[in-house]
Design a protein around this motif. Structure first.
Motif, PDB file in Angstrom:
ATOM      1  N   ALA A 266       0.837  -1.196   0.000  1.00 10.80           N
ATOM      2  CA  ALA A 266       0.000   0.000   0.000  1.00 10.80           C
ATOM      3  C   ALA A 266       0.870   1.244   0.000  1.00 10.80           C
ATOM      4  O   ALA A 266       2.086   1.160   0.156  1.00 10.80           O
ATOM      5  N   TYR A 267       0.205   2.392  -0.149  1.00  8.99           N
ATOM      6  CA  TYR A 267       0.925   3.669  -0.128  1.00  8.99           C
ATOM      7  C   TYR A 267       0.003   4.762   0.391  1.00  8.99           C
ATOM      8  O   TYR A 267      -1.216   4.598   0.454  1.00  8.99           O
ATOM      9  N   SER A 268       0.617   5.872   0.749  1.00 12.28           N
ATOM     10  CA  SER A 268      -0.121   7.080   1.114  1.00 12.28           C
ATOM     11  C   SER A 268       0.622   8.262   0.518  1.00 12.28           C
ATOM     12  O   SER A 268       1.813   8.436   0.763  1.00 12.28           O
ATOM     13  N   ASP A 269      -0.079   9.043  -0.294  1.00 10.99           N
ATOM     14  CA  ASP A 269       0.533  10.237  -0.887  1.00 10.99           C
ATOM     15  C   ASP A 269       0.479  11.426   0.058  1.00 10.99           C
ATOM     16  O   ASP A 269       1.305  12.323  -0.025  1.00 10.99           O
ATOM     17  N   ASP A 270      -0.525  11.439   0.940  1.00  9.88           N
ATOM     18  CA  ASP A 270      -0.757  12.610   1.782  1.00  9.88           C
ATOM     19  C   ASP A 270      -0.468  12.374   3.263  1.00  9.88           C
ATOM     20  O   ASP A 270      -0.677  13.252   4.090  1.00  9.88           O
ATOM     21  N   GLY A 271      -0.005  11.158   3.617  1.00 11.81           N
ATOM     22  CA  GLY A 271       0.248  10.852   5.025  1.00 11.81           C
ATOM     23  C   GLY A 271      -1.025  10.646   5.819  1.00 11.81           C
ATOM     24  O   GLY A 271      -1.006  10.596   7.041  1.00 11.81           O
ATOM     25  N   GLU A 272      -2.158  10.510   5.130  1.00 16.75           N
ATOM     26  CA  GLU A 272      -3.434  10.290   5.817  1.00 16.75           C
ATOM     27  C   GLU A 272      -4.151   9.067   5.273  1.00 16.75           C
ATOM     28  O   GLU A 272      -4.363   8.103   5.999  1.00 16.75           O
ATOM     29  N   THR A 273      -4.514   9.060   4.008  1.00 17.87           N
ATOM     30  CA  THR A 273      -5.262   7.953   3.427  1.00 17.87           C
ATOM     31  C   THR A 273      -4.303   6.894   2.903  1.00 17.87           C
ATOM     32  O   THR A 273      -3.342   7.213   2.215  1.00 17.87           O
ATOM     33  N   ILE A 274      -4.594   5.628   3.236  1.00 19.83           N
ATOM     34  CA  ILE A 274      -3.785   4.509   2.767  1.00 19.83           C
ATOM     35  C   ILE A 274      -4.547   3.801   1.656  1.00 19.83           C
ATOM     36  O   ILE A 274      -5.711   3.423   1.829  1.00 19.83           O
ATOM     37  N   TYR A 275      -3.882   3.629   0.501  1.00 17.19           N
ATOM     38  CA  TYR A 275      -4.450   2.978  -0.669  1.00 17.19           C
ATOM     39  C   TYR A 275      -3.642   1.729  -1.007  1.00 17.19           C
ATOM     40  O   TYR A 275      -2.422   1.717  -0.822  1.00 17.19           O
ATOM     41  N   THR A 276      -4.298   0.709  -1.559  1.00 22.01           N
ATOM     42  CA  THR A 276      -3.550  -0.389  -2.172  1.00 22.01           C
ATOM     43  C   THR A 276      -3.004   0.156  -3.487  1.00 22.01           C
ATOM     44  O   THR A 276      -3.469   1.185  -3.985  1.00 22.01           O
ATOM     45  N   PHE A 277      -2.041  -0.541  -4.072  1.00 20.87           N
ATOM     46  CA  PHE A 277      -1.489  -0.066  -5.337  1.00 20.87           C
ATOM     47  C   PHE A 277      -2.501  -0.155  -6.474  1.00 20.87           C
ATOM     48  O   PHE A 277      -2.334   0.479  -7.511  1.00 20.87           O
ATOM     49  N   SER A 278      -3.589  -0.895  -6.283  1.00 19.85           N
ATOM     50  CA  SER A 278      -4.649  -0.927  -7.297  1.00 19.85           C
ATOM     51  C   SER A 278      -5.568   0.289  -7.188  1.00 19.85           C
ATOM     52  O   SER A 278      -6.438   0.486  -8.024  1.00 19.85           O
TER      53      SER A 278
ATOM     54  N   LEU B 223      -4.815   7.251   8.521  1.00 20.43           N
ATOM     55  CA  LEU B 223      -3.978   7.541   9.682  1.00 20.43           C
ATOM     56  C   LEU B 223      -4.571   8.714  10.439  1.00 20.43           C
ATOM     57  O   LEU B 223      -5.005   9.694   9.833  1.00 20.43           O
ATOM     58  N   ASP B 224      -4.569   8.607  11.756  1.00 22.23           N
ATOM     59  CA  ASP B 224      -5.008   9.697  12.624  1.00 22.23           C
ATOM     60  C   ASP B 224      -4.010   9.744  13.778  1.00 22.23           C
ATOM     61  O   ASP B 224      -4.123   8.969  14.726  1.00 22.23           O
ATOM     62  N   GLY B 225      -3.016  10.613  13.638  1.00 23.80           N
ATOM     63  CA  GLY B 225      -1.929  10.625  14.609  1.00 23.80           C
ATOM     64  C   GLY B 225      -1.157   9.327  14.470  1.00 23.80           C
ATOM     65  O   GLY B 225      -0.737   8.957  13.381  1.00 23.80           O
TER      66      GLY B 225
END
Length: 119
Positions: free
Chosen positions: A14-26, A33-35
């Motif tokens: 997975a990845y997160s571009d914004d440091g908040e929402t986690i996405y699978t690579f699909s 994330l919250d703190g």
């Protein structure tokens, strides 16, 4: 803050571009994330994000990032796949109270990454 998350075998999961929402690579949104806490979009507390690692409620490592420190020995990382188109994020549910942080172990979680995220 961009993050790439790898599993116990070094596979990019997975990845997160914004440091908040986690996405699978699909492109599927799977958590946020919250703190130092990680929640499902339904509001269920999944675990903790500390020292570049995702820890489950028993203190075992589920995923790691490039900045991970401590925890179990990290495997060699596989090449990242191309990112798919991001799907719409679901509305966030009422957040569950986060549990106390467990003592950290030097081992990988027994749950698969898919089981950790509820899939």
């Amino acid at each position: 803050m961009a993050l790439d998350f790898y599993d116990a075998s070094g596979r990019p999961y997975a990845y997160s571009d914004d440091g908040e929402t986690i996405y699978t690579f699909s492109g599927q949104p799977i958590a946020f994330l919250d703190g130092e806490s990680i929640y499902s979009f339904s509001g269920r507390h999944l675990g903790f994000f500390e020292n570049g690692q995702v820890w489950d409620h028993s203190g075992c490592t589920v995923l790691f990032t490039d900045t991970a420190s401590g925890g179990p020995l990290k495997p060699l990382k596989s090449l990242k796949p191309l990112k798919g188109l991001k799907r719409l994020k679901p509305l966030k549910g009422l957040k569950q109270l986060k549990p106390l942080k467990p003592l950290k172990h030097m081992s990988w979680a027994s749950l698969s990454t898919e089981e950790f995220f509820g899939g």
